[in-house]
Design a protein around this motif. Structure first.
Motif, PDB file in Angstrom:
ATOM      1  N   ARG A 227       0.811  -1.227   0.000  1.00  0.00           N
ATOM      2  CA  ARG A 227       0.000   0.000   0.000  1.00  0.00           C
ATOM      3  C   ARG A 227       0.839   1.270   0.000  1.00  0.00           C
ATOM      4  O   ARG A 227       0.504   2.236  -0.691  1.00  0.00           O
ATOM      5  N   PHE A 228       1.948   1.284   0.750  1.00  0.00           N
ATOM      6  CA  PHE A 228       2.664   2.543   0.976  1.00  0.00           C
ATOM      7  C   PHE A 228       4.046   2.613   0.314  1.00  0.00           C
ATOM      8  O   PHE A 228       4.675   3.661   0.317  1.00  0.00           O
ATOM      9  N   VAL A 229       4.535   1.497  -0.219  1.00  0.00           N
ATOM     10  CA  VAL A 229       5.807   1.526  -0.955  1.00  0.00           C
ATOM     11  C   VAL A 229       5.544   0.992  -2.363  1.00  0.00           C
ATOM     12  O   VAL A 229       6.348   0.283  -2.949  1.00  0.00           O
ATOM     13  N   ARG A 230       4.393   1.340  -2.864  1.00  0.00           N
ATOM     14  CA  ARG A 230       3.886   0.750  -4.101  1.00  0.00           C
ATOM     15  C   ARG A 230       4.708   1.133  -5.328  1.00  0.00           C
ATOM     16  O   ARG A 230       4.926   0.322  -6.220  1.00  0.00           O
ATOM     17  N   GLU A 231       5.162   2.376  -5.402  1.00  0.00           N
ATOM     18  CA  GLU A 231       5.844   2.867  -6.594  1.00  0.00           C
ATOM     19  C   GLU A 231       7.357   2.919  -6.436  1.00  0.00           C
ATOM     20  O   GLU A 231       8.040   3.624  -7.174  1.00  0.00           O
ATOM     21  N   ASP A 232       7.889   2.215  -5.475  1.00  0.00           N
ATOM     22  CA  ASP A 232       9.332   2.207  -5.242  1.00  0.00           C
ATOM     23  C   ASP A 232       9.787   0.772  -5.007  1.00  0.00           C
ATOM     24  O   ASP A 232       9.942   0.321  -3.876  1.00  0.00           O
ATOM     25  N   ARG A 294       9.259 -21.718   0.028  1.00  0.00           N
ATOM     26  CA  ARG A 294       9.175 -21.296  -1.365  1.00  0.00           C
ATOM     27  C   ARG A 294       8.716 -19.843  -1.407  1.00  0.00           C
ATOM     28  O   ARG A 294       7.837 -19.438  -0.652  1.00  0.00           O
ATOM     29  N   ILE A 295       9.315 -19.083  -2.291  1.00  0.00           N
ATOM     30  CA  ILE A 295       9.010 -17.658  -2.410  1.00  0.00           C
ATOM     31  C   ILE A 295       8.333 -17.412  -3.748  1.00  0.00           C
ATOM     32  O   ILE A 295       8.806 -17.859  -4.795  1.00  0.00           O
ATOM     33  N   ARG A 296       7.218 -16.714  -3.708  1.00  0.00           N
ATOM     34  CA  ARG A 296       6.500 -16.362  -4.937  1.00  0.00           C
ATOM     35  C   ARG A 296       6.534 -14.848  -5.106  1.00  0.00           C
ATOM     36  O   ARG A 296       6.140 -14.116  -4.206  1.00  0.00           O
ATOM     37  N   LEU A 297       7.004 -14.416  -6.253  1.00  0.00           N
ATOM     38  CA  LEU A 297       7.071 -12.994  -6.570  1.00  0.00           C
ATOM     39  C   LEU A 297       6.100 -12.695  -7.698  1.00  0.00           C
ATOM     40  O   LEU A 297       6.163 -13.297  -8.768  1.00  0.00           O
ATOM     41  N   LYS A 298       5.183 -11.783  -7.453  1.00  0.00           N
ATOM     42  CA  LYS A 298       4.229 -11.338  -8.471  1.00  0.00           C
ATOM     43  C   LYS A 298       4.739 -10.015  -9.027  1.00  0.00           C
ATOM     44  O   LYS A 298       4.771  -9.006  -8.328  1.00  0.00           O
ATOM     45  N   VAL A 299       5.141 -10.015 -10.295  1.00  0.00           N
ATOM     46  CA  VAL A 299       5.796  -8.861 -10.906  1.00  0.00           C
ATOM     47  C   VAL A 299       4.849  -8.173 -11.887  1.00  0.00           C
ATOM     48  O   VAL A 299       4.421  -8.785 -12.879  1.00  0.00           O
ATOM     49  N   ASP A 300       4.507  -6.903 -11.592  1.00  0.00           N
ATOM     50  CA  ASP A 300       3.680  -6.097 -12.491  1.00  0.00           C
ATOM     51  C   ASP A 300       2.430  -6.825 -12.969  1.00  0.00           C
ATOM     52  O   ASP A 300       2.020  -6.710 -14.124  1.00  0.00           O
ATOM     53  N   LYS A 301       1.848  -7.626 -12.113  1.00  0.00           N
ATOM     54  CA  LYS A 301       0.554  -8.284 -12.318  1.00  0.00           C
ATOM     55  C   LYS A 301       0.540  -9.398 -13.364  1.00  0.00           C
ATOM     56  O   LYS A 301      -0.424 -10.158 -13.441  1.00  0.00           O
ATOM     57  N   ASN A 323      18.381  -0.134  -9.903  1.00  0.00           N
ATOM     58  CA  ASN A 323      18.692   0.790 -10.994  1.00  0.00           C
ATOM     59  C   ASN A 323      18.926   2.221 -10.534  1.00  0.00           C
ATOM     60  O   ASN A 323      19.349   3.065 -11.308  1.00  0.00           O
ATOM     61  N   GLY A 324      18.619   2.508  -9.269  1.00  0.00           N
ATOM     62  CA  GLY A 324      18.870   3.841  -8.733  1.00  0.00           C
ATOM     63  C   GLY A 324      17.742   4.829  -8.949  1.00  0.00           C
ATOM     64  O   GLY A 324      17.804   5.967  -8.479  1.00  0.00           O
ATOM     65  N   ASP A 325      16.701   4.425  -9.656  1.00  0.00           N
ATOM     66  CA  ASP A 325      15.568   5.322  -9.907  1.00  0.00           C
ATOM     67  C   ASP A 325      14.289   4.789  -9.259  1.00  0.00           C
ATOM     68  O   ASP A 325      13.185   5.217  -9.597  1.00  0.00           O
ATOM     69  N   GLY A 326      14.442   3.844  -8.345  1.00  0.00           N
ATOM     70  CA  GLY A 326      13.270   3.240  -7.699  1.00  0.00           C
ATOM     71  C   GLY A 326      12.848   1.935  -8.330  1.00  0.00           C
ATOM     72  O   GLY A 326      12.073   1.186  -7.748  1.00  0.00           O
ATOM     73  N   SER A 327      13.381   1.663  -9.539  1.00  0.00           N
ATOM     74  CA  SER A 327      13.046   0.404 -10.208  1.00  0.00           C
ATOM     75  C   SER A 327      14.160  -0.610  -9.990  1.00  0.00           C
ATOM     76  O   SER A 327      15.278  -0.272  -9.591  1.00  0.00           O
TER      77      SER A 327
END
Length: 341
Positions: A227-232, A294-301, A323-327
């Motif tokens: 919710r709060f670190v959504r865009e970083d 086991r770890i599951r990562l959901k990337v960009d839906k 990458n230094g820009d949040g991505s």
């Protein structure tokens, strides 16, 4: 949490509770524990005791029939058939008074464990099955499918409502273990979704244990990050890795220390987590090992990545590049073989 690994089914019986009937259909005999029946009962007991929704509970101080008859059975004062009939009657009375509790079979099981004897109560809600019906129509064969609503959950299915009651002792951390799952659509309603199983039938209340705290901590922290670190993604990955390291290697968790990872979101995190778990608690290592195996990562839906914890931490196989820009970039390395599914 006090995990149960050794299970020995001693006896079991089952009764039919049909909302359309005036009385419950009560069995006068124990089940014949053939190899197949024993396996069916054993799997339900085992699966339920391993269910993540299993909770500690204590009985309320008020008099309750379920508590009293369970106590009689566990102290050797009464046999399982007699006790189970009373348990079935109490459930049937509740079903008729509420008017919207589904019909079921009530399975009662006596079994022993490394922690002593237990009596298990399973509300086996019916599932829809289909059978074929063969008819002759003008010398021709016609076959239709007919739904039936009397099928019991298979041994691989998860039971929605059950309880495991142990012998009464003032030194016990809990009186019983309970699963009381609710339909999502009814969580806030007064009907089937209400806590009738715990409040009205068992007469008990949930108490928090280490597994509850550990589970709610992981779930609540992940919800906050989403919710709060959504865009970083860079910060989110750093926090998740720190959380994983802490929950894996530390014996205790202090929310104040964890909140320091959240930067400006510290106060909001503490406010949210106050509703989820204790401020300080011991880590349930058994649950952590199971959860993080086991770890599951959901990337960009639209991308799913599954990997075990060893591979996640092995930079020769998997690496997160900031990458230094949040991505971030997620790199899977040194692939020699793969399959398309």
């Amino acid at each position: 949490m006090e995990y149960i690994n050794e299970i020995n089914i001693m006896e079991a019986t089952i009764h039919v509770l049909d909302n359309n009937a005036d009385e419950p259909i009560l069995n006068e005999y124990l089940l014949q524990l053939t190899e197949e029946v024993y396996e069916f009962v054993f799997k339900h007991v085992q699966r339920s005791l391993r269910d993540d929704e299993l909770r500690y509970a204590v009985f309320n101080h008020e008099r309750n029939i379920v508590k009293e008859v369970a106590k009689e059975y566990l102290s050797g004062e009464c046999d399982l058939v007699r006790v189970s009939k009373e348990l079935a009657r109490q459930m049937f009375i509740l079903m008729r008074s509420k008017g919207n509790i589904p019909s079921c079979d009530l399975l009662t099981v006596g079994f022993t464990t490394e922690h002593g004897p237990f009596i298990g109560i399973f509300k086996m809600d019916y599932i829809k099955n289909y059978m074929h019906n063969v008819e002759f129509v003008e010398d021709n064969i016609g076959i239709n499918l007919i739904p039936q609503f009397t099928g019991l959950p298979s041994s691989s299915a998860k039971i929605q409502k059950c309880a495991f009651i142990r012998p009464f002792n003032s030194e016990n951390k809990y009186d019983l273990l309970v699963i009381d799952k609710q339909k999502k659509s009814n969580k806030d309603s007064e009907d089937y979704g209400a806590n009738y199983f715990m409040d009205n039938y068992l007469g008990c209340k949930i108490i928090t244990n280490d597994r509850d705290n550990t589970k709610n901590f992981l779930r609540g922290t992940e919800n906050f990050i989403q919710r709060f670190v959504r865009e970083d993604a860079e910060t989110a990955e750093m926090i998740r890795r720190e959380i994983r390291e802490k929950i894996t290697h530390d014996d205790e968790i202090n929310l104040e220390e964890v909140a320091s990872l959240m930067g400006e979101g510290k106060e909001g995190y503490l406010l949210q987590m106050a509703k989820s778990c204790d401020n300080e608690f011991k880590v349930d290592k058994h649950y952590v090992d199971k959860k993080l195996k086991r770890i599951r990562l959901k990337v960009d839906k639209d991308i799913d990545i599954y990997l075990n914890q060893e591979s996640y931490n092995d930079r020769s196989k998997f690496e997160v590049v900031r990458n230094g820009d949040g991505s971030i970039n997620m790199v899977i390395k040194n692939i020699m073989n793969y399959a398309e599914k």
